[in-house]
Design a protein around this motif. Structure first.
Motif: not given
Length: 355
Positions: A119-142
């Motif tokens: 049996v080959q055991l592979e150990v992983f740390e579980p994923v934490a809750e992700p977050s979404i970040r806005i890198l760029r935001r442009d609003s023009s001409n609707g």
């Protein structure tokens, strides 16, 4: 030959050569991990009663025994970290650590033969809750353009994917990787994108509402990033004006208090101490008139004349306590006021006798 035949052949050759089949087990860091064996090996263990669990330390040079079964009786070597389950001969690692990521081996001794399961055991740390970040935001001409990034603070071998929250929006949210670029008209911003962060042992999600792009700009194009500097400058000017007003008011109140104190201490308004007053001189005006002789007695009568006498007078000496002293032997009558120390003018008329 079919695939099943080939598998049985490989198992047979592995048993003869002391090398058995291998499976991979995924363990979660900090949680319990169970290492199992196939049903066939369970039967062999019950039949022969000789088996063992080992951990390969430095493949293939060194192996460490974790459990031995002899005559059907198990002997555990690491009971504080490992737990043996006699019903299925599985081995449980109580608190999985990264050091437990190794190759484990279960073997059944069948006399002159040994059947092995690895049996080959592979150990992983579980994923934490992700977050979404806005890198760029442009609003023009609707329309709105967004650049988003999804990230998780913890987790091993994390991968990211994007999808629509409700499965619609024409696949605008579909994508792989942590970054996602969006471009859409503001009038159709009623949708959401979901980022999924996953690894082999866990999966977490985070959602982004596309209306966040239009809510800042729709109907209010003047409130943008370019107005940030003028607003900051205006705020600084208002603060400086407020400070100047406070300083002026404080200075004025302080000056008023100082002037009031000085006016109260004006020497011209201080009432003198009567004990320290020097007796003042008094001017006496006296008018002297000669008496006229009867007519006929003195042939050469001289016209009456008046003479004014000026004399300086002072009041009585002061007593030791500073009060005016009455003349000796002449006490001040009752009801009469004491002599004043201020200048007094006395007018007297004296009539001279006629020679």
């Amino acid at each position: 030959m079919g695939s099943g035949t080939w598998l049985r052949l490989l198992l047979t050759l592995g048993a003869l050569w002391g090398v058995g089949a291998r499976e991979t087990v995924l363990g979660i860091l900090g949680e319990a991990t169970l290492l199992r064996i196939p049903h066939q090996l369970r039967e062999r263990t019950v039949e022969f009663g000789e088996a063992s669990w080992k951990k390969i330390m430095e493949e293939p040079l060194k192996k460490k025994f974790l459990l031995k079964i002899s005559g059907g009786n198990p002997v555990e070597y690491e009971p504080e970290r490992m737990r043996f389950h006699e019903q299925d001969f599985s081995l449980e690692i109580l608190n999985t650590s990264r050091d437990d990521q190794r190759l484990y081996e279960y073997s059944v001794n069948k006399g002159s033969e040994e059947e092995v399961w690895q049996v080959q055991l592979e150990v992983f740390e579980p994923v934490a809750e992700p977050s979404i970040r806005i890198l760029r935001r442009d609003s023009s001409n609707g329309s709105c353009s967004l650049a988003l990034r999804c990230s998780s603070q913890r987790g091993d071998a994390v991968s990211y994917s994007w999808d629509s929250r409700d499965g619609g929006s024409g696949g605008i949210c579909s994508g792989n990787g942590s970054d996602l670029a969006l471009s859409f008209p503001l009038r159709s911003a009623a949708f959401g994108c979901v980022c999924t962060a996953r690894n082999p042992v866990s999966s977490r999600r985070a959602a982004f509402d596309a209306a966040q792009c239009g809510s800042q700009h729709r109907g209010d194009p003047g409130v943008g990033t370019r107005l940030l500097v003028p607003l900051v400058v205006l705020g600084v000017i208002l603060i400086l004006i407020l400070i100047v007003i406070v300083v002026i008011v404080t200075f004025r109140d302080t000056c008023g208090q100082i002037c009031s104190v000085k006016c109260d201490q004006d020497p011209s308004r201080v009432t003198p101490d009567p004990s320290q007053v020097t007796p003042a001189s008094a001017t006496i005006y006296a008018q002297v008139q000669r008496v006229q002789k009867p007519q006929g007695t003195v042939p050469n009568a001289t016209p009456l004349s008046c003479t004014t006498i000026y004399a300086a007078a002072t009041g009585p000496p002061l007593a030791p306590d500073g009060a005016p002293r009455s003349p000796a032997g002449s006490p001040t009558p009752r009801g009469r006021p004491a002599l004043s120390q201020e200048p007094t003018t006395v007018y007297a008329s004296v009539t001279l006798p006629v020679a």
